[in-house]
Design a protein around this motif. Structure first.
Motif, PDB file in Angstrom:
ATOM      1  N   ILE A 103      14.623  21.501  39.891  1.00 32.87           N
ATOM      2  CA  ILE A 103      16.041  21.470  39.550  1.00 32.87           C
ATOM      3  C   ILE A 103      16.550  22.389  40.357  1.00 32.87           C
ATOM      4  O   ILE A 103      16.379  23.555  40.738  1.00 32.87           O
ATOM      5  N   VAL A 104      17.920  22.112  40.988  1.00 31.04           N
ATOM      6  CA  VAL A 104      18.874  22.926  41.769  1.00 31.04           C
ATOM      7  C   VAL A 104      20.172  22.960  41.034  1.00 31.04           C
ATOM      8  O   VAL A 104      20.615  22.052  40.718  1.00 31.04           O
ATOM      9  N   ILE A 105      20.538  24.416  40.714  1.00 28.31           N
ATOM     10  CA  ILE A 105      21.846  24.670  40.145  1.00 28.31           C
ATOM     11  C   ILE A 105      22.595  25.564  40.882  1.00 28.31           C
ATOM     12  O   ILE A 105      22.023  26.493  41.359  1.00 28.31           O
ATOM     13  N   ALA A 106      23.910  25.299  40.902  1.00 27.67           N
ATOM     14  CA  ALA A 106      24.801  26.172  41.709  1.00 27.67           C
ATOM     15  C   ALA A 106      26.004  26.602  40.844  1.00 27.67           C
ATOM     16  O   ALA A 106      26.722  25.576  40.052  1.00 27.67           O
ATOM     17  N   ASP A 107      26.835  27.583  40.967  1.00 27.38           N
ATOM     18  CA  ASP A 107      27.914  27.996  40.638  1.00 27.38           C
ATOM     19  C   ASP A 107      29.326  27.291  41.253  1.00 27.38           C
ATOM     20  O   ASP A 107      30.259  27.066  40.685  1.00 27.38           O
ATOM     21  N   GLU A 108      28.944  27.314  42.613  1.00 31.08           N
ATOM     22  CA  GLU A 108      29.964  26.987  43.680  1.00 31.08           C
ATOM     23  C   GLU A 108      29.316  26.106  44.802  1.00 31.08           C
ATOM     24  O   GLU A 108      28.023  26.301  45.270  1.00 31.08           O
TER      25      GLU A 108
END
Length: 550
Positions: free
Chosen positions: A60-65
């Motif tokens: 999983i890869v998560i980003a705020d922006e």
């Protein structure tokens, strides 16, 4: 335990993911690797790089922006900080225990179902799936899904990266998209915990991914069918006994132990109707992902046609209304317009008609069948407009007035502080229609159009010439023509202001006025009572009614 979580993971997100792990089946096989970035070009790019290294199913890869987020066809996905949920997951449907090829085909459908269920569980909002990869609330886009192949020999067979973005607050999309996009906080008028939402989507995805790997395709398709009113209408190609066939998706039916797509073959212009058939599309279906809609507004003076790709109006045309025109004459005209603008008529999978000229309703219906192989949806009593009609006899209201009201309310009425609306359409007749703050069509007023008034003045007064309607240089005319121009133009502005003001007062005093029609751009600048001009209001109203009936 957080041994598998990136040290950069924000505490609130780590807590939310831990909570998801502790409930039920948790995250299942997801989360073997979790990477978090405050700012990244694209989460899909990072996930693709992970997948290329080898066995990374569930990463999983998560980003705020995202500074280079993208959707289908390379379109940019606006992803500012603190405004949405941006996630990519590496998945390997090729490992399914039953029919890996079919599992791979259904992966995007599975993710759409999982996200819709997660959002609904957190917010109680009804979320629909718009083919092929959008989640919508009240026909506005809330989220998007992008599936990309790794293209790496090191990755297991049929390993894909699925990226998704969910608009949490209104800063997640550009202001000019406000009529086509929405956010959870816009719909709910309250804050949403982004960390909790992110964890809920991953937990839901893990459950539906398990269904996919275990071959529970029926459960996935049943859930998709319930949430995908726009899935019908896509043009499809399949291999049958007589070779390659094409048709228009009418939905999915289940029988025996297979799912099949039900198609409606286009009717040939020269041949008889062909009976609809069923074809097994499993692993062989090729969908045109950009089906188009042709919307036709038949008025007393003009026929206006518009071609939509989704919610985007690609092209529109205006033809003179001739009651004697045949279906073939109209069909040849439309053929020529499509060819001139390099539009593929075969991509038109839906046609909607609003008409106030009964003889041309039959003509246009015949044209739709003969030249497009389609049954036109006609705006008439019994058609779902999504708007209560409070007229004493609803069948008396013209189709143009109804679709104008629908479009105006969708564009301006669905706000946190809804206001009543007055819609003014400057057509052959000038109509004024009132819509309540709750989205009810209340009624209105009908006046002679300004051109009818000008023609009547010429015909009934022997010494007065025929004139065009335009803004005069001064109010006090010093010639007969100038006096007529002033009387027509400023008299009409005064009439519009008087009716809009009185109708607004009857609606409570805070009504918003929307204008459309040929003279809207001319009259609107002369009065502060018209707040918005929408030249394509009627065509957009037809599009919305079409979507509500799919």
């Amino acid at each position: 335990m957080r041994s598998n979580l990136s040290s950069a993971l924000p505490p609130e997100l780590a807590d939310a993911l831990d909570g998801a792990r502790e409930r039920g089946d948790g995250l299942g096989g997801l989360g073997s690797t979790i990477l978090y970035f405050a700012t990244i070009g694209s989460t899909n790019d990072v996930a693709l790089a992970l997948a290329a290294q080898g066995d990374r199913d569930g990463a999983i890869v998560i980003a705020d922006e995202q500074t280079a987020g993208r959707g289908r066809r390379g379109r940019a996905w606006f992803s500012p900080p603190g405004s949405g949920v941006y996630v990519s997951v590496v998945l390997a449907p090729g490992r399914a225990r039953s029919d890996p090829a079919r599992a791979t085909t259904l992966l995007t459908v599975t993710v759409g179902v999982a996200l819709a269920e997660a959002i609904e569980a957190m917010t109680a909002l009804r979320v629909d799936i718009k083919w092929p990869n959008d989640l919508v609330v009240a026909r506005r886009k809330l989220a998007g899904i992008l599936a990309e192949s790794t293209g790496s020999a090191a990755a297991p067979a049929a390993t894909l990266v699925i990226g998704y973005g969910i608009n949490v607050n209104a800063t997640a999309y550009l202001p000019e998209l406000g009529d086509r996009a929405t956010s959870l906080e816009t719909e709910l008028s309250r804050p949403i915990d982004r960390a909790a939402l992110c964890a809920e989507t991953l937990a839901s995805l893990s459950r539906r991914y398990a269904d996919l790997l275990d071959g529970r395709f029926d459960a996935i398709l049943d859930a998709w069918r319930d949430r995908a009113p726009s899935s019908r209408g896509a043009r499809v190609t399949w291999q049958g006994a007589s070779g390659t066939q094409t048709g228009i998706m009418a939905g999915c039916v289940r029988y025996a132990d297979r799912h099949h797509c039900r198609h409606r073959r286009p009717r040939s212009a020269a041949g008889p109707d062909r009976q609809a058939d069923r074809a097994d599309c499993r692993g062989r279906r090729e969908l045109d992902l950009n089906p188009m809609l042709l919307a036709i507004d038949v008025g007393n003076t003009n026929i206006v046609l518009g071609v939509f790709d989704g919610t985007r109006l690609l092209q529109s045309w205006r033809l003179q209304t001739l009651r004697e025109r045949t279906a073939d004459e109209l069909g040849l005209l439309v053929d020529g317009l499509f060819a001139h603008h390099h539009l593929d008529k075969q991509k038109v999978t839906g046609l909607i008609l609003g008409s106030v000229v009964p003889p041309l309703t039959t003509t246009t219906r015949g044209m739709a069948e003969r030249y497009f192989g389609l049954n036109a949806l006609i705006v008439e009593p019994g058609v779902n407009t999504g708007m209560p009609i409070l007229y004493e006899n609803p069948s008396e209201v013209g189709a143009d007035r109804i679709v104008n009201a629908v479009a105006a309310y969708e564009r301006f009425g669905r706000t946190a502080s809804p206001r009543p609306l007055v819609v003014v359409d400057f057509g052959t007749a000038t109509t004024f229609d009132a819509i309540s703050a709750k989205g009810e069509y209340l009624g209105g007023a009908i006046c002679p159009g300004v051109q009818i008034s000008a023609d009547a003045l010429f015909q009934r007064a022997a010494r007065l010439p025929r004139i065009d309607v335009k803004k005069p240089s001064r109010i006090v005319g010093r010639t007969t023509v100038a006096a007529m121009e002033s009387g027509l133009f400023w008299g009409y502005v005064g009439m519009v202001e008087g009716l809009v003001r009185r109708m607004g007062d009857e609606l409570g005093g805070n009504a918003l006025c929307v204008a459309t029609g040929g003279l809207a751009d001319v009259i609107a600048p002369e009065t502060p009572l018209i707040h918005h001009v929408e030249p394509d209001l009627t065509l957009n109203g037809l599009r919305i009614v079409w979507e509500r009936n799919q």
